[in-house]
Design a protein around this motif. Structure first.
Motif, PDB file in Angstrom:
ATOM      1  N   SER A   4      29.445  42.566  42.905  1.00 17.12           N
ATOM      2  CA  SER A   4      30.874  42.898  43.012  1.00 17.12           C
ATOM      3  C   SER A   4      31.421  43.275  41.648  1.00 17.12           C
ATOM      4  O   SER A   4      31.089  42.632  40.648  1.00 17.12           O
ATOM      5  CB  SER A   4      31.659  41.694  43.538  1.00 17.12           C
ATOM      6  N   ARG A  21      33.763  43.299  38.501  1.00 16.92           N
ATOM      7  CA  ARG A  21      34.539  42.221  37.893  1.00 16.92           C
ATOM      8  C   ARG A  21      36.002  42.277  38.322  1.00 16.92           C
ATOM      9  O   ARG A  21      36.619  41.254  38.597  1.00 16.92           O
ATOM     10  CB  ARG A  21      34.437  42.278  36.371  1.00 16.92           C
ATOM     11  N   SER A  22      36.557  43.482  38.416  1.00 16.70           N
ATOM     12  CA  SER A  22      37.969  43.619  38.800  1.00 16.70           C
ATOM     13  C   SER A  22      38.221  43.065  40.201  1.00 16.70           C
ATOM     14  O   SER A  22      39.259  42.459  40.454  1.00 16.70           O
ATOM     15  CB  SER A  22      38.404  45.080  38.720  1.00 16.70           C
ATOM     16  N   LEU A  52      36.413  40.638  41.700  1.00 17.24           N
ATOM     17  CA  LEU A  52      36.313  39.177  41.596  1.00 17.24           C
ATOM     18  C   LEU A  52      37.569  38.579  40.972  1.00 17.24           C
ATOM     19  O   LEU A  52      38.068  37.543  41.423  1.00 17.24           O
ATOM     20  CB  LEU A  52      35.080  38.793  40.779  1.00 17.24           C
ATOM     21  N   GLU A  53      38.092  39.236  39.947  1.00 12.06           N
ATOM     22  CA  GLU A  53      39.315  38.743  39.297  1.00 12.06           C
ATOM     23  C   GLU A  53      40.505  38.811  40.247  1.00 12.06           C
ATOM     24  O   GLU A  53      41.330  37.900  40.287  1.00 12.06           O
ATOM     25  CB  GLU A  53      39.585  39.535  38.026  1.00 12.06           C
ATOM     26  N   GLU A  54      40.591  39.889  41.037  1.00 12.88           N
ATOM     27  CA  GLU A  54      41.670  40.004  42.027  1.00 12.88           C
ATOM     28  C   GLU A  54      41.611  38.859  43.022  1.00 12.88           C
ATOM     29  O   GLU A  54      42.625  38.209  43.317  1.00 12.88           O
ATOM     30  CB  GLU A  54      41.572  41.333  42.777  1.00 12.88           C
ATOM     31  N   ALA A  66      40.169  35.937  42.659  1.00 18.92           N
ATOM     32  CA  ALA A  66      40.450  34.670  41.977  1.00 18.92           C
ATOM     33  C   ALA A  66      41.948  34.478  41.765  1.00 18.92           C
ATOM     34  O   ALA A  66      42.458  33.362  41.863  1.00 18.92           O
ATOM     35  CB  ALA A  66      39.713  34.622  40.642  1.00 18.92           C
ATOM     36  N   GLN A  67      42.662  35.556  41.486  1.00 19.14           N
ATOM     37  CA  GLN A  67      44.105  35.460  41.250  1.00 19.14           C
ATOM     38  C   GLN A  67      44.897  35.263  42.538  1.00 19.14           C
ATOM     39  O   GLN A  67      45.862  34.514  42.571  1.00 19.14           O
ATOM     40  CB  GLN A  67      44.611  36.718  40.536  1.00 19.14           C
ATOM     41  N   LYS A  68      44.475  35.922  43.609  1.00 20.51           N
ATOM     42  CA  LYS A  68      45.249  35.908  44.854  1.00 20.51           C
ATOM     43  C   LYS A  68      44.917  34.745  45.792  1.00 20.51           C
ATOM     44  O   LYS A  68      45.735  34.391  46.626  1.00 20.51           O
ATOM     45  CB  LYS A  68      45.031  37.213  45.627  1.00 20.51           C
TER      46      LYS A  68
END
Length: 92
Positions: A71, A73-74, A76-78, A80-82
């Motif tokens: 996946s 990184r962007s 995964l970060e999305e 994790a944030q949501k």
């Protein structure tokens, strides 16, 4: 004669110590589904059942761009944030 022990040694406790904390309930949580692209119908049904049984605040569904690649990184970060929790996997 050589006797083999069929019980494998694991590092379960070591891995368990590194796992993220699990919530006691999914009620009121934002649950994410990150599909690898092979099981969208599976995750759609799972989301329906989860909504009816666990009453999450929201369900966020995303699909990886490529089945055979990690996946981005962007993405995964999305997630994790949501999301409070994320289910990652395949529906095959």
């Amino acid at each position: 004669m050589k006797v083999l022990n069929p019980v494998g040694e694991t590092r379960y406790q070591e891995a368990k110590d590194r796992l993220a904390p699990r919530p006691s309930t999914l009620e009121g949580k934002v649950v994410g589904f990150l599909d690898d692209g092979a099981g969208q119908a599976y995750f759609d049904r799972l989301a329906e059942l989860l909504h009816d049984i666990c009453r999450p605040a929201a369900i966020v569904k995303r699909v990886k761009p490529l089945l055979s690649a990690p996946s981005p990184r962007s993405l995964l970060e999305e997630m994790a944030q949501k999301c409070d929790v994320v289910v990652v996997g395949t529906g095959v």
